[in-house]
Design a protein around this motif. Structure first.
Motif, PDB file in Angstrom:
ATOM      1  N   CYS A  40      -0.384  -4.497  -1.567  1.00  0.00           N
ATOM      2  CA  CYS A  40       0.877  -3.742  -1.594  1.00  0.00           C
ATOM      3  C   CYS A  40       1.777  -4.102  -0.412  1.00  0.00           C
ATOM      4  O   CYS A  40       2.943  -3.716  -0.391  1.00  0.00           O
ATOM      5  CB  CYS A  40       0.609  -2.246  -1.626  1.00  0.00           C
ATOM      6  N   CYS A  86      -6.039  -1.769  -3.129  1.00  0.00           N
ATOM      7  CA  CYS A  86      -5.292  -2.990  -3.438  1.00  0.00           C
ATOM      8  C   CYS A  86      -5.780  -4.153  -2.559  1.00  0.00           C
ATOM      9  O   CYS A  86      -5.107  -5.162  -2.450  1.00  0.00           O
ATOM     10  CB  CYS A  86      -3.800  -2.779  -3.228  1.00  0.00           C
ATOM     11  N   GLY A 116      -4.437   0.280  -6.749  1.00  0.00           N
ATOM     12  CA  GLY A 116      -3.214   0.633  -6.026  1.00  0.00           C
ATOM     13  C   GLY A 116      -2.926   2.116  -6.130  1.00  0.00           C
ATOM     14  O   GLY A 116      -1.796   2.535  -6.384  1.00  0.00           O
ATOM     15  N   THR A 117      -3.928   2.916  -5.914  1.00  0.00           N
ATOM     16  CA  THR A 117      -3.850   4.367  -6.149  1.00  0.00           C
ATOM     17  C   THR A 117      -2.700   5.035  -5.400  1.00  0.00           C
ATOM     18  O   THR A 117      -2.044   5.933  -5.931  1.00  0.00           O
ATOM     19  CB  THR A 117      -5.175   5.039  -5.717  1.00  0.00           C
ATOM     20  N   CYS A 118      -2.457   4.609  -4.171  1.00  0.00           N
ATOM     21  CA  CYS A 118      -1.422   5.301  -3.379  1.00  0.00           C
ATOM     22  C   CYS A 118      -0.036   4.679  -3.570  1.00  0.00           C
ATOM     23  O   CYS A 118       0.918   5.064  -2.906  1.00  0.00           O
ATOM     24  CB  CYS A 118      -1.805   5.317  -1.906  1.00  0.00           C
ATOM     25  N   GLU A 119       0.054   3.710  -4.481  1.00  0.00           N
ATOM     26  CA  GLU A 119       1.340   3.074  -4.821  1.00  0.00           C
ATOM     27  C   GLU A 119       2.052   2.503  -3.608  1.00  0.00           C
ATOM     28  O   GLU A 119       3.253   2.677  -3.438  1.00  0.00           O
ATOM     29  CB  GLU A 119       2.225   4.062  -5.586  1.00  0.00           C
ATOM     30  N   GLY A 120       1.292   1.843  -2.767  1.00  0.00           N
ATOM     31  CA  GLY A 120       1.897   1.127  -1.648  1.00  0.00           C
ATOM     32  C   GLY A 120       2.167   1.958  -0.412  1.00  0.00           C
ATOM     33  O   GLY A 120       2.853   1.496   0.497  1.00  0.00           O
ATOM     34  N   MET A 175       0.001   2.752   1.761  1.00  0.00           N
ATOM     35  CA  MET A 175      -1.037   2.388   2.726  1.00  0.00           C
ATOM     36  C   MET A 175      -1.955   3.557   3.040  1.00  0.00           C
ATOM     37  O   MET A 175      -2.142   3.956   4.187  1.00  0.00           O
ATOM     38  CB  MET A 175      -0.421   1.810   3.992  1.00  0.00           C
ATOM     39  N   ALA A 176      -2.493   4.127   1.982  1.00  0.00           N
ATOM     40  CA  ALA A 176      -3.388   5.260   2.158  1.00  0.00           C
ATOM     41  C   ALA A 176      -4.697   5.099   1.394  1.00  0.00           C
ATOM     42  O   ALA A 176      -5.558   5.968   1.479  1.00  0.00           O
ATOM     43  CB  ALA A 176      -2.692   6.538   1.699  1.00  0.00           C
ATOM     44  N   CYS A 177      -4.872   4.017   0.619  1.00  0.00           N
ATOM     45  CA  CYS A 177      -6.060   3.994  -0.247  1.00  0.00           C
ATOM     46  C   CYS A 177      -6.961   2.764  -0.073  1.00  0.00           C
ATOM     47  O   CYS A 177      -8.153   2.871  -0.206  1.00  0.00           O
ATOM     48  CB  CYS A 177      -5.630   4.105  -1.704  1.00  0.00           C
ATOM     49  N   SER A 178      -6.420   1.634   0.150  1.00  0.00           N
ATOM     50  CA  SER A 178      -7.112   0.335   0.235  1.00  0.00           C
ATOM     51  C   SER A 178      -7.658  -0.167  -1.098  1.00  0.00           C
ATOM     52  O   SER A 178      -8.425  -1.115  -1.128  1.00  0.00           O
ATOM     53  CB  SER A 178      -8.195   0.310   1.323  1.00  0.00           C
ATOM     54  N   LEU A 195      -3.862  -6.192   2.243  1.00  0.00           N
ATOM     55  CA  LEU A 195      -3.549  -5.205   1.213  1.00  0.00           C
ATOM     56  C   LEU A 195      -2.432  -5.788   0.356  1.00  0.00           C
ATOM     57  O   LEU A 195      -1.357  -6.130   0.878  1.00  0.00           O
ATOM     58  CB  LEU A 195      -3.104  -3.885   1.856  1.00  0.00           C
ATOM     59  N   LEU A 252      -6.454   0.220   8.049  1.00  0.00           N
ATOM     60  CA  LEU A 252      -6.935   0.605   6.723  1.00  0.00           C
ATOM     61  C   LEU A 252      -7.914  -0.439   6.183  1.00  0.00           C
ATOM     62  O   LEU A 252      -8.905  -0.096   5.535  1.00  0.00           O
ATOM     63  CB  LEU A 252      -5.739   0.786   5.775  1.00  0.00           C
ATOM     64  N   LEU A 270       0.954  -6.740  -5.223  1.00  0.00           N
ATOM     65  CA  LEU A 270       0.240  -5.728  -6.023  1.00  0.00           C
ATOM     66  C   LEU A 270       0.873  -5.601  -7.409  1.00  0.00           C
ATOM     67  O   LEU A 270       0.168  -5.530  -8.416  1.00  0.00           O
ATOM     68  CB  LEU A 270       0.250  -4.374  -5.306  1.00  0.00           C
TER      69      LEU A 270
HETATM   70 FE1  FES Z   1      -2.838   1.928  -1.520  1.00  0.00          FE
HETATM   71 FE2  FES Z   1      -2.063  -0.593  -1.080  1.00  0.00          FE
HETATM   72  S1  FES Z   1      -1.779   0.576  -2.859  1.00  0.00           S
HETATM   73  S2  FES Z   1      -3.055   0.774   0.279  1.00  0.00           S
END
Ligand code: FES
Length: 111
Positions: A86, A49, A38-42, A44-47, A84, A71, A26
């Motif tokens: 990230c 990425c 990459g909204t949740c910065e890795g 694993m909450a957004c998808s 993903l 996810l 990412l």
């Molecule tokens: Fe959000 Fe990868 S940055 S799931």
């Protein structure tokens, strides 16, 4: 350094870059202008990425966790080789990694 080939959603090569083994895909993508939020910065909450790997690359990388798999089930344009970004650590390899950026993403993080 490991080469990473970023493809556009239509499969055309966007750019080929050198990435430090051990770095996160990412981060490499974002540093090289790829449209991955990459909204949740890795976390694993957004998808947002979500990327699609070549079949060969998907098979040679360590498999995804159950959490990542769950996810991915919620992401748009998912394929059998989706991951993903990230969660992908760049391997130390002579073989380039081929990464397609899908045409859109869904953000589940609520941010
Ligand atoms: Fe959000 Fe990868 S940055 S799931």
């Amino acid at each position: 350094m490991t080469l990473v080939r970023f493809l556009k959603a239509d499969g055309e090569v966007d750019r080929v870059v050198e990435a430090e083994p051990g770095s996160v895909l990412l981060d490499v993508a974002q540093k090289n202008g790829q449209p991955l939020e990459g909204t949740c910065e890795g976390q694993m909450a957004c998808s947002t990425c979500h990327v699609i790997l070549s079949k060969d690359d998907f098979d040679r990388l360590p498999i995804e966790s159950e959490e990542e798999d769950d996810l991915l089930d919620l992401a748009m344009h998912v394929t059998r080789t989706s991951r993903l970004a990230c969660q992908i650590v760049i391997p130390d390899s002579d073989t380039p990694l081929t990464v397609k950026v899908p045409p859109g993403a869904r953000d589940w993080s609520g941010r």
